[in-house]
Design a protein around this motif. Sequence first.
Motif, PDB file in Angstrom:
ATOM      1  N   HIS A 180      -7.915   4.977   2.718  1.00  0.00           N
ATOM      2  CA  HIS A 180      -6.591   5.225   2.145  1.00  0.00           C
ATOM      3  C   HIS A 180      -5.634   4.090   2.479  1.00  0.00           C
ATOM      4  CE1 HIS A 180      -4.597   6.612   5.892  1.00  0.00           C
ATOM      5  NE2 HIS A 180      -5.782   7.114   6.194  1.00  0.00           N
ATOM      6  N   GLU A 181      -5.828   3.438   3.622  1.00  0.00           N
ATOM      7  CA  GLU A 181      -4.977   2.304   3.968  1.00  0.00           C
ATOM      8  C   GLU A 181      -5.220   1.126   3.016  1.00  0.00           C
ATOM      9  OE1 GLU A 181      -7.004   3.728   6.324  1.00  0.00           O
ATOM     10  OE2 GLU A 181      -5.663   4.503   7.875  1.00  0.00           O
ATOM     11  N   THR A 182      -6.487   0.847   2.755  1.00  0.00           N
ATOM     12  CA  THR A 182      -6.825  -0.248   1.842  1.00  0.00           C
ATOM     13  C   THR A 182      -6.379   0.069   0.427  1.00  0.00           C
ATOM     14  OG1 THR A 182      -8.714  -0.907   3.214  1.00  0.00           O
ATOM     15  CG2 THR A 182      -8.732  -1.639   0.913  1.00  0.00           C
ATOM     16  N   LEU A 183      -6.557   1.303   0.005  1.00  0.00           N
ATOM     17  CA  LEU A 183      -6.116   1.707  -1.324  1.00  0.00           C
ATOM     18  C   LEU A 183      -4.607   1.519  -1.464  1.00  0.00           C
ATOM     19  CD1 LEU A 183      -7.117   2.786  -4.002  1.00  0.00           C
ATOM     20  CD2 LEU A 183      -6.830   5.097  -3.108  1.00  0.00           C
ATOM     21  N   ASP A 184      -3.865   1.873  -0.435  1.00  0.00           N
ATOM     22  CA  ASP A 184      -2.414   1.684  -0.442  1.00  0.00           C
ATOM     23  C   ASP A 184      -2.064   0.201  -0.542  1.00  0.00           C
ATOM     24  OD1 ASP A 184       0.230   2.866  -0.275  1.00  0.00           O
ATOM     25  OD2 ASP A 184       0.351   2.015   1.744  1.00  0.00           O
ATOM     26  N   LYS A 185      -2.791  -0.644   0.174  1.00  0.00           N
ATOM     27  CA  LYS A 185      -2.554  -2.091   0.116  1.00  0.00           C
ATOM     28  C   LYS A 185      -2.840  -2.633  -1.287  1.00  0.00           C
ATOM     29  CE  LYS A 185      -3.542  -3.150   4.973  1.00  0.00           C
ATOM     30  NZ  LYS A 185      -4.453  -3.880   5.870  1.00  0.00           N
ATOM     31  N   ILE A 186      -3.916  -2.160  -1.902  1.00  0.00           N
ATOM     32  CA  ILE A 186      -4.278  -2.609  -3.253  1.00  0.00           C
ATOM     33  C   ILE A 186      -3.194  -2.208  -4.249  1.00  0.00           C
ATOM     34  CG2 ILE A 186      -5.907  -2.266  -5.159  1.00  0.00           C
ATOM     35  CD1 ILE A 186      -8.133  -2.063  -2.976  1.00  0.00           C
ATOM     36  N   ILE A 187      -2.737  -0.962  -4.160  1.00  0.00           N
ATOM     37  CA  ILE A 187      -1.682  -0.467  -5.056  1.00  0.00           C
ATOM     38  C   ILE A 187      -0.421  -1.309  -4.896  1.00  0.00           C
ATOM     39  CG2 ILE A 187      -0.103   1.479  -5.438  1.00  0.00           C
ATOM     40  CD1 ILE A 187      -2.596   3.298  -4.803  1.00  0.00           C
ATOM     41  N   ASN A 188      -0.037  -1.582  -3.659  1.00  0.00           N
ATOM     42  CA  ASN A 188       1.164  -2.394  -3.412  1.00  0.00           C
ATOM     43  C   ASN A 188       0.986  -3.832  -3.888  1.00  0.00           C
ATOM     44  OD1 ASN A 188       2.753  -0.342  -2.293  1.00  0.00           O
ATOM     45  ND2 ASN A 188       1.824  -0.618  -0.286  1.00  0.00           N
ATOM     46  N   ALA A 189      -0.182  -4.403  -3.636  1.00  0.00           N
ATOM     47  CA  ALA A 189      -0.433  -5.794  -4.043  1.00  0.00           C
ATOM     48  C   ALA A 189      -0.437  -5.943  -5.559  1.00  0.00           C
ATOM     49  CB  ALA A 189      -1.750  -6.277  -3.450  1.00  0.00           C
ATOM     50  N   LEU A 190      -0.933  -4.932  -6.256  1.00  0.00           N
ATOM     51  CA  LEU A 190      -0.967  -4.972  -7.716  1.00  0.00           C
ATOM     52  C   LEU A 190       0.377  -4.587  -8.336  1.00  0.00           C
ATOM     53  CD1 LEU A 190      -4.484  -3.402  -8.373  1.00  0.00           C
ATOM     54  CD2 LEU A 190      -3.822  -5.799  -8.659  1.00  0.00           C
ATOM     55  N   GLU A 191       1.286  -4.119  -7.479  1.00  0.00           N
ATOM     56  CA  GLU A 191       2.620  -3.703  -7.919  1.00  0.00           C
ATOM     57  C   GLU A 191       2.541  -2.654  -9.018  1.00  0.00           C
ATOM     58  OE1 GLU A 191       4.467  -7.435  -8.949  1.00  0.00           O
ATOM     59  OE2 GLU A 191       4.799  -7.951  -6.840  1.00  0.00           O
ATOM     60  N   ILE A 192       1.772  -1.586  -8.726  1.00  0.00           N
ATOM     61  CA  ILE A 192       1.595  -0.488  -9.665  1.00  0.00           C
ATOM     62  C   ILE A 192       1.956   0.823  -8.976  1.00  0.00           C
ATOM     63  CG2 ILE A 192      -0.186  -1.655 -11.030  1.00  0.00           C
ATOM     64  CD1 ILE A 192      -2.278   0.010  -9.471  1.00  0.00           C
ATOM     65  N   GLU A 193       2.058   1.866  -9.766  1.00  0.00           N
ATOM     66  CA  GLU A 193       2.260   3.207  -9.234  1.00  0.00           C
ATOM     67  C   GLU A 193       0.896   3.774  -8.843  1.00  0.00           C
ATOM     68  OE1 GLU A 193       5.198   4.836  -8.780  1.00  0.00           O
ATOM     69  OE2 GLU A 193       6.157   2.965  -9.394  1.00  0.00           O
ATOM     70  N   PRO A 194       0.847   4.623  -7.822  1.00  0.00           N
ATOM     71  CA  PRO A 194      -0.442   5.201  -7.430  1.00  0.00           C
ATOM     72  C   PRO A 194      -1.186   5.875  -8.582  1.00  0.00           C
ATOM     73  CG  PRO A 194       1.187   5.640  -5.745  1.00  0.00           C
ATOM     74  CD  PRO A 194       1.921   5.011  -6.910  1.00  0.00           C
ATOM     75  N   ARG A 195      -0.444   6.537  -9.465  1.00  0.00           N
ATOM     76  CA  ARG A 195      -1.109   7.224 -10.582  1.00  0.00           C
ATOM     77  C   ARG A 195      -1.836   6.244 -11.492  1.00  0.00           C
ATOM     78  NH1 ARG A 195       4.412   7.540 -12.149  1.00  0.00           N
ATOM     79  NH2 ARG A 195       4.761   6.182 -13.933  1.00  0.00           N
ATOM     80  N   ASP A 196      -1.345   4.993 -11.559  1.00  0.00           N
ATOM     81  CA  ASP A 196      -1.947   4.004 -12.447  1.00  0.00           C
ATOM     82  C   ASP A 196      -3.372   3.634 -12.040  1.00  0.00           C
ATOM     83  OD1 ASP A 196       0.405   3.917 -13.926  1.00  0.00           O
ATOM     84  OD2 ASP A 196       1.216   2.246 -12.754  1.00  0.00           O
ATOM     85  N   ILE A 197      -3.645   3.680 -10.763  1.00  0.00           N
ATOM     86  CA  ILE A 197      -4.980   3.281 -10.306  1.00  0.00           C
ATOM     87  C   ILE A 197      -6.023   4.346 -10.644  1.00  0.00           C
ATOM     88  CG2 ILE A 197      -5.074   4.162  -7.934  1.00  0.00           C
ATOM     89  CD1 ILE A 197      -5.910   1.150  -7.266  1.00  0.00           C
ATOM     90  N   PHE A 198      -5.551   5.584 -10.841  1.00  0.00           N
ATOM     91  CA  PHE A 198      -6.474   6.672 -11.172  1.00  0.00           C
ATOM     92  C   PHE A 198      -6.443   7.032 -12.653  1.00  0.00           C
ATOM     93  CE2 PHE A 198      -5.592   7.274  -6.623  1.00  0.00           C
ATOM     94  CZ  PHE A 198      -6.888   7.214  -6.150  1.00  0.00           C
TER      95      PHE A 198
END
Length: 106
Positions: free
Chosen positions: A48-66
């Motif tokens: 979950h930490e890495t997923l949070d970093k990826i979401i922040n680095a991509l500058e997207i909303e969490p819902r966008d990754i799913f």
Amino acid sequence: MSIKNTLGKRIAKLRKIKQLSQEALAEKCEINVNSLSYIENGRNFPSHETLDKIINALEIEPRDIFNFNKTKTKDELLSGIKTKLEIIKDDKDLLNQVYFYLDSII
């Protein structure tokens, strides 16, 4: 297809949309490029930490990754847009918001 594979493909797609190499995204996330490669290839599931970093680095909303919706054809996209515009055609404020958004990206 497993959730690991689906999520990995989604991360790779979002990375490419943002025109980032694996190396650049890994650096932004402060993770090893091999770790990102394993995630994108569905070999590993991110913490979950890495997923949070990826979401922040991509500058997207969490819902966008799913958002795993299948890719639509051009005709499906145009039809969907027309349907949504028909729904909001009498709402000037909403039409203005849609216009402003489209104008900013086109």
